[in-house]
Design an enzyme around this catalytic site. Structure first.
Site, PDB file in Angstrom:
ATOM      1  N   GLY A 107      20.707  15.422 -28.112  1.00 45.85           N
ATOM      2  CA  GLY A 107      21.166  15.848 -26.797  1.00 45.85           C
ATOM      3  C   GLY A 107      20.480  15.126 -25.649  1.00 45.85           C
ATOM      4  O   GLY A 107      21.032  15.024 -24.553  1.00 45.85           O
TER       5      GLY A 107
ATOM      6  N   ASP B  46      16.326  20.754 -38.179  1.00 46.34           N
ATOM      7  CA  ASP B  46      16.701  19.560 -37.421  1.00 46.34           C
ATOM      8  C   ASP B  46      15.486  18.889 -36.789  1.00 46.34           C
ATOM      9  O   ASP B  46      15.610  17.795 -36.225  1.00 46.34           O
ATOM     10  CB  ASP B  46      17.732  19.905 -36.338  1.00 46.34           C
ATOM     11  CG  ASP B  46      17.278  21.033 -35.439  1.00 46.34           C
ATOM     12  OD1 ASP B  46      17.180  22.175 -35.923  1.00 46.34           O
ATOM     13  OD2 ASP B  46      17.012  20.786 -34.248  1.00 46.34           O
ATOM     14  N   ASN B  47      14.314  19.511 -36.901  1.00 49.41           N
ATOM     15  CA  ASN B  47      13.075  18.908 -36.408  1.00 49.41           C
ATOM     16  C   ASN B  47      12.185  18.434 -37.551  1.00 49.41           C
ATOM     17  O   ASN B  47      10.993  18.187 -37.347  1.00 49.41           O
ATOM     18  CB  ASN B  47      12.291  19.907 -35.548  1.00 49.41           C
ATOM     19  CG  ASN B  47      12.987  20.221 -34.239  1.00 49.41           C
ATOM     20  OD1 ASN B  47      13.764  19.421 -33.739  1.00 49.41           O
ATOM     21  ND2 ASN B  47      12.715  21.385 -33.685  1.00 49.41           N
TER      22      ASN B  47
ATOM     23  N   GLY C 136      20.680  16.214 -20.370  1.00 50.15           N
ATOM     24  CA  GLY C 136      20.139  15.072 -21.096  1.00 50.15           C
ATOM     25  C   GLY C 136      18.884  14.484 -20.481  1.00 50.15           C
ATOM     26  O   GLY C 136      18.350  13.499 -20.989  1.00 50.15           O
TER      27      GLY C 136
END
Length: 513
Positions: free
Chosen positions: A100, A268-269, A134
């Protein structure tokens, strides 16, 4: 810098090529979407990592490079893109996610053949920004720049930081998510890694039933990042998962060694290569506390507390195993590998503790010794780093009150000091079981226990200075973190001042960045 040398092997191999579109969108059956950095008219360089730049093959900073460092000027051969991935966040399936705020420039290969991916963070929205802008604020960018470099010099696998710059824009953020948004200075960081592939990339393809793309991604990953895997067929994928499990366990043990708490270990990390990635609401531990979490979003459950990081790593590997099952198709193997994770992790962990205490090998009775030590640390709220620094100086004749007077976050009365004294006697008795000399034991401790850690209150002070145009603290912290096993600045060898206990950004943090 030699930015014309950047290339993009990943983008050519996998389906994608969505055009630049800043609205939130799902991108089924693809792994990336092409996108452009926003570009900034009035950037200002804060710091450039010359040593890293030369190591990866970009060379020294030259006039005009700043526009590349903030994503305003791109080489003609570069097509920038963001990747799609999925993930479990705080134990719940979150579906499709993605970069993102991160935009990949590509890959650079240095003269030795080493490959390094280069990525902007905070350079503008992507199709995966989920209605966000972003951008990144200064405080989170400084924290990632300094902490990733600190971890590298501590000897812990990590992404690294190439540059940090003001964007010249202000960004609105609600730092504590309490309805009080404020303007903050915007910043862009360039971070580097061998690869930014995460567990979530594999979860996405599996969840979408894109098993051919999943296999292509695994084959690509093995070919480029796991040269030690030389098997074929089904065994190739089994070796892949086993290797990831070992790398992950080794990484978390290293976090335990220095007292690092990630704060948001969502799948996701999690790096597929066993790197520390995504420095958000992290913290180096001050007072020893297995239940400490620096992330306000993680309260009250404390899912990602310091002492739970091994358990969560295993849970995340279960999710990766589910994602890779279409390729491995051997439930018994996956189950055994995951069950063996705990055995390997704790053996590696206890061997690490042996080194912190200067023991030459792990003995059966050490389990009780470590348990008693943990209880002492928690009860007396002893500073994790300072405790071991003082332990190196402790002798049977030492004045315990004098040595430990500034190590605890509570007042040490006579009863509490006696508990430390009794522990030191037990420790001295255990040292006599070593087959090595006291000098060799001390040498092991000095290599294992850092003298300097990047505490949150130091980062807070540094961010405040940079906000006001000063870089003295930044330069000093950089020098200290590059030499963490030496005491360069005595003022950094102290516990967190009590005045910082309740200040956001010094003890706990939110995910706001």
């Amino acid at each position: 810098m030699n930015i014309e040398h950047i290339r993009q092997p990943f983008i050519k191999k996998f389906p994608g090529d969505f055009s630049n579109n800043l609205m939130q969108r799902n991108t089924p059956k693809v792994l990336f979407a092409t996108t452009q950095p926003a570009g900034f008219d009035q950037p200002q360089l804060i710091v450039f990592n010359t040593t890293l730049s030369e190591e990866i093959g970009l060379g020294k900073y030259e006039e005009g490079d700043l526009n590349f460092l903030v994503g305003t000027h791109l080489p003609e051969n570069v097509q920038t893109y963001a990747t799609a991935y999925a993930g479990h966040q705080f134990g719940n399936w979150a579906g499709q996610l993605g970069d993102g705020r991160a935009i990949l420039a590509g890959e650079i290969i240095n003269e030795t053949g080493k490959k390094t991916e280069i990525q902007w963070k905070g350079a503008g929205a992507t199709p995966y920004s989920r209605h966000a802008d972003g951008r990144a604020v200064l405080r989170s960018s400084v924290r990632e720049y300094l902490m990733s470099e600190a971890m590298y010099h501590l000897g812990i696998p990590t992404t690294r930081a190439l540059s940090l710059a003001f964007t010249g824009e202000d960004v609105v953020r609600d730092i504590m998510y309490n309805g009080n948004p404020q303007y903050e200075k915007g910043a862009v960081i360039i971070r580097t890694a061998e690869s930014f592939l995460r567990f979530g990339h594999f979860e996405l393809m599996s969840a979408q039933g894109e098993y051919k793309t999943l296999q292509d991604l695994v084959d690509f990953t093995i070919e480029n990042y796991f040269p030690e895997i030389i098997s074929s067929g089904d065994q190739r994928y089994k070796d892949f998962f086993e290797n990831i499990s070992i790398r992950t366990a080794d990484l978390i043990v290293e976090w335990f060694r220095v007292g690092f708490v990630h704060g948001v270990m969502n799948t996701d990390n999690m790096s597929i290569l066993g790197l520390t990635i995504d420095y958000g609401p992290y913290s180096m531990m001050d007072e020893y506390d297995l239940n400490f979490t620096p992330n306000t979003t993680d309260l009250p459950g404390r899912r990602y507390a310091f002492g739970k990081q091994g358990q969560i790593a295993q849970w995340n590997l279960w999710q990766l195993a589910n994602a890779l099952h279409p390729l491995i198709k051997d439930e018994k193997f996956l189950e055994n590998t995951l069950n063996n994770f705990g055995t390997y992790f704790w053996k590696t962990h206890d061997n690490m503790l042996c080194r912190k205490f200067g023991f030459d090998e792990l003995l059966k009775e050490d389990e009780e010794f470590f348990t008693n030590w943990q209880g002492l640390m928690q009860e007396l709220q002893l500073d994790y780093t300072l405790f071991f620094n003082i332990l190196e100086k402790t002798t049977p004749e030492a004045d315990i009150q004098e040595l430990f007077k500034n190590v605890s976050y509570i007042t040490l009365n006579e009863e509490k000091l006696k508990k430390i004294q009794d522990f030191i006697k037990t420790y001295e008795s255990r040292l006599k079981l070593n087959a090595i000399s006291k000098e060799d034991s001390l040498a092991i401790m000095k290599k294992t226990n850092p003298k300097f850690i990047l505490r949150n209150y130091l980062l807070y002070e540094c961010i405040e200075e940079i906000t006001h145009g000063k870089t003295t603290m930044l330069e000093k912290l950089t020098q200290a973190l590059e030499n963490p096993y030496q005491e360069l600045f005595s003022e950094f060898s102290s516990k967190r001042p009590s005045g910082y206990d309740d200040i956001a950004g010094c003890s706990t943090l939110s995910c706001s960045s």
